[in-house]
Scaffold this active site. Structure first.
Site, PDB file in Angstrom:
ATOM      1  N   ASP A  10       0.854  -1.174   0.000  1.00 34.23           N
ATOM      2  CA  ASP A  10       0.000   0.000   0.000  1.00 34.23           C
ATOM      3  C   ASP A  10       0.899   1.235   0.000  1.00 34.23           C
ATOM      4  O   ASP A  10       2.056   1.172   0.443  1.00 34.23           O
ATOM      5  CB  ASP A  10      -0.888  -0.038   1.259  1.00 34.23           C
ATOM      6  CG  ASP A  10      -1.652   1.261   1.452  1.00 34.23           C
ATOM      7  OD1 ASP A  10      -2.365   1.667   0.514  1.00 34.23           O
ATOM      8  OD2 ASP A  10      -1.528   1.880   2.528  1.00 34.23           O
ATOM      9  N   TYR A  12      -0.308   5.052   0.740  1.00 34.47           N
ATOM     10  CA  TYR A  12      -0.606   6.118   1.712  1.00 34.47           C
ATOM     11  C   TYR A  12      -0.725   5.551   3.125  1.00 34.47           C
ATOM     12  O   TYR A  12      -1.591   4.726   3.405  1.00 34.47           O
ATOM     13  CB  TYR A  12      -1.886   6.857   1.334  1.00 34.47           C
ATOM     14  CG  TYR A  12      -1.803   7.514  -0.033  1.00 34.47           C
ATOM     15  CD1 TYR A  12      -0.880   8.528  -0.274  1.00 34.47           C
ATOM     16  CD2 TYR A  12      -2.608   7.099  -1.082  1.00 34.47           C
ATOM     17  CE1 TYR A  12      -0.780   9.119  -1.520  1.00 34.47           C
ATOM     18  CE2 TYR A  12      -2.528   7.688  -2.335  1.00 34.47           C
ATOM     19  CZ  TYR A  12      -1.612   8.696  -2.546  1.00 34.47           C
ATOM     20  OH  TYR A  12      -1.514   9.275  -3.789  1.00 34.47           O
ATOM     21  N   ARG A  41      -8.112  13.004   6.494  1.00 37.52           N
ATOM     22  CA  ARG A  41      -7.740  11.626   6.157  1.00 37.52           C
ATOM     23  C   ARG A  41      -8.910  10.667   6.391  1.00 37.52           C
ATOM     24  O   ARG A  41      -9.175   9.785   5.575  1.00 37.52           O
ATOM     25  CB  ARG A  41      -6.544  11.202   7.006  1.00 37.52           C
ATOM     26  CG  ARG A  41      -6.175   9.720   6.924  1.00 37.52           C
ATOM     27  CD  ARG A  41      -5.711   9.309   5.542  1.00 37.52           C
ATOM     28  NE  ARG A  41      -5.178   7.937   5.527  1.00 37.52           N
ATOM     29  CZ  ARG A  41      -4.999   7.222   4.429  1.00 37.52           C
ATOM     30  NH1 ARG A  41      -5.299   7.730   3.239  1.00 37.52           N
ATOM     31  NH2 ARG A  41      -4.519   6.006   4.490  1.00 37.52           N
ATOM     32  N   SER A 116      -2.499   0.912  -4.885  1.00 38.78           N
ATOM     33  CA  SER A 116      -2.991   2.055  -4.106  1.00 38.78           C
ATOM     34  C   SER A 116      -4.302   2.599  -4.648  1.00 38.78           C
ATOM     35  O   SER A 116      -4.587   2.510  -5.845  1.00 38.78           O
ATOM     36  CB  SER A 116      -1.929   3.162  -4.143  1.00 38.78           C
ATOM     37  OG  SER A 116      -2.425   4.373  -3.631  1.00 38.78           O
ATOM     38  N   ASN A 117      -5.065   3.204  -3.737  1.00 35.16           N
ATOM     39  CA  ASN A 117      -6.256   3.967  -4.113  1.00 35.16           C
ATOM     40  C   ASN A 117      -5.924   5.167  -5.003  1.00 35.16           C
ATOM     41  O   ASN A 117      -6.794   5.666  -5.719  1.00 35.16           O
ATOM     42  CB  ASN A 117      -6.942   4.506  -2.855  1.00 35.16           C
ATOM     43  CG  ASN A 117      -7.916   3.518  -2.229  1.00 35.16           C
ATOM     44  OD1 ASN A 117      -8.355   2.557  -2.871  1.00 35.16           O
ATOM     45  ND2 ASN A 117      -8.267   3.763  -0.979  1.00 35.16           N
TER      46      ASN A 117
END
Lengths: 225, 225
Positions: A10, A12, A41, A116-117
């Protein structure tokens, strides 16, 4: 799990320290740095889950901007256009966690990916700025499937890329809910629990828990030597 | 939107005051009432979204228990089995918001439903305890589709029950993300913004915003009279 076909990270919160946005939040809104950074966040993650469930996907830069706008309004802060631009741009210059660059280099015997997003337009400059892009053989964005983690098709991107079965890959994240999604999909999992957080209660457990990436290097590289 | 085919109410936070759990949280863990109640509720929602995305549905009583266990651990509280049971049972004896019983009665010209994440085993006793069950023609649980809000198939349950098109029903919730899900599905929406919260930034807007249900009664019943 000595010799994975690939290690999937991942980005972040795992490689890149999203709490480093608190510094610019504090500089722009003195006294509100942590509160703004934390709420921003949390809403960023929640909006990614909600939009995925609603079937209303937009990319992570839009989710990030929407979450910022909510967090600013909730704290009754009035940003200038310059404030807003500076805060959003801080996602392109996140600090890596201190041990990350050396640890990735020490794992060079393995294929190392990011999953990742973030969109590629967010991830590529951020990983380059953090000095770790050269250590990664691929950067995979959820934009390829149009839905955010922890939807199973996101984790499938990693095994498609690696050309392996889920149980042959190792997924590493500091986000407990991301570990749960990866474990539900069938990946091996290592929860990078930097803060000593309690386990997320989502019905699946991480296989390994480490305090930082150096600890994972010790487990994988020592065993191989 | 004068004469909807039915008014569809969310339950938790809309008719029933989930913050009333703070009283028992405080009684069991003095000094931690609000913090425990708030974190418990937030994780309850987040776990419902995450499990839906993971395709790992369990019913809302399990999600509620899992979220409680996380919140207790995060606050480093050590519950007895009796504490835990008492906290979970508090979801069956939530207080209604003060204006709710009278407002539901004043809306008796309309079909009034509940559409909730709760299971029937949670909803029926809670709505009866709150004194509003008799004012509702149906209580619809997400258990019928096995996924939580804001997935579109949940909102579809209401129009299936009412036998109408989405644009003929009115959905009422105090949860901004729930309003966004209902609006994305095509229902008319009324956001019950009791606390003056900022708008959730999810790409859709509520059609109406009211401060309490009495205000909605004024809009619907006065127009009809």
């Amino acid at each position: 799990m000595i010799n994975p076909a690939g290690i999937v990270f991942d980005a972040y919160g795992t490689l890149l320290d999203v709490t480093s946005t608190a510094t610019i939040c504090e500089a722009r809104f003195p006294g509100f740095g942590s509160a703004l950074s934390d709420l921003w966040r949390r809403r960023q993650l929640e909006y990614s889950w909600l939009r995925s469930l609603m079937g209303r996907h937009v990319d992570f830069s839009r989710v990030t901007a929407d979450a910022l706008d909510f967090a600013l309004a909730a704290l009754e802060l009035k940003p200038s256009e310059d404030d807003r631009t500076a805060l959003l741009r801080s996602y392109l210059t996140l600090a890596p966690f201190p041990e990350v660059p050396a640890a990735l280099a020490q794992l060079s015997a393995f294929r190392r990916l990011v999953l990742s997003n973030g969109s590629e337009a967010m991830l590529e400059p951020a990983l380059t700025y953090a000095g770790v892009r050269d250590q990664l053989q691929a950067v995979l964005s959820v934009e390829r499937v149009g839905v955010f983690k922890p939807a199973p098709q996101v984790y499938a991107l990693a095994v498609v890329h690696l050309g392996c079965a889920p149980h042959e890959a190792l997924f590493v994240s500091s986000n407990g809910w991301d570990i749960a999604g990866a474990a539900a999909f069938g990946l091996h999992t290592c929860w990078l629990n930097r803060s000593g957080a309690p386990l997320e209660q989502l019905g699946v457990q991480p296989e390994m828990v480490v305090a930082d990436l150096a600890e994972l290097v010790g487990m994988l590289v020592t065993d191989d030597a």
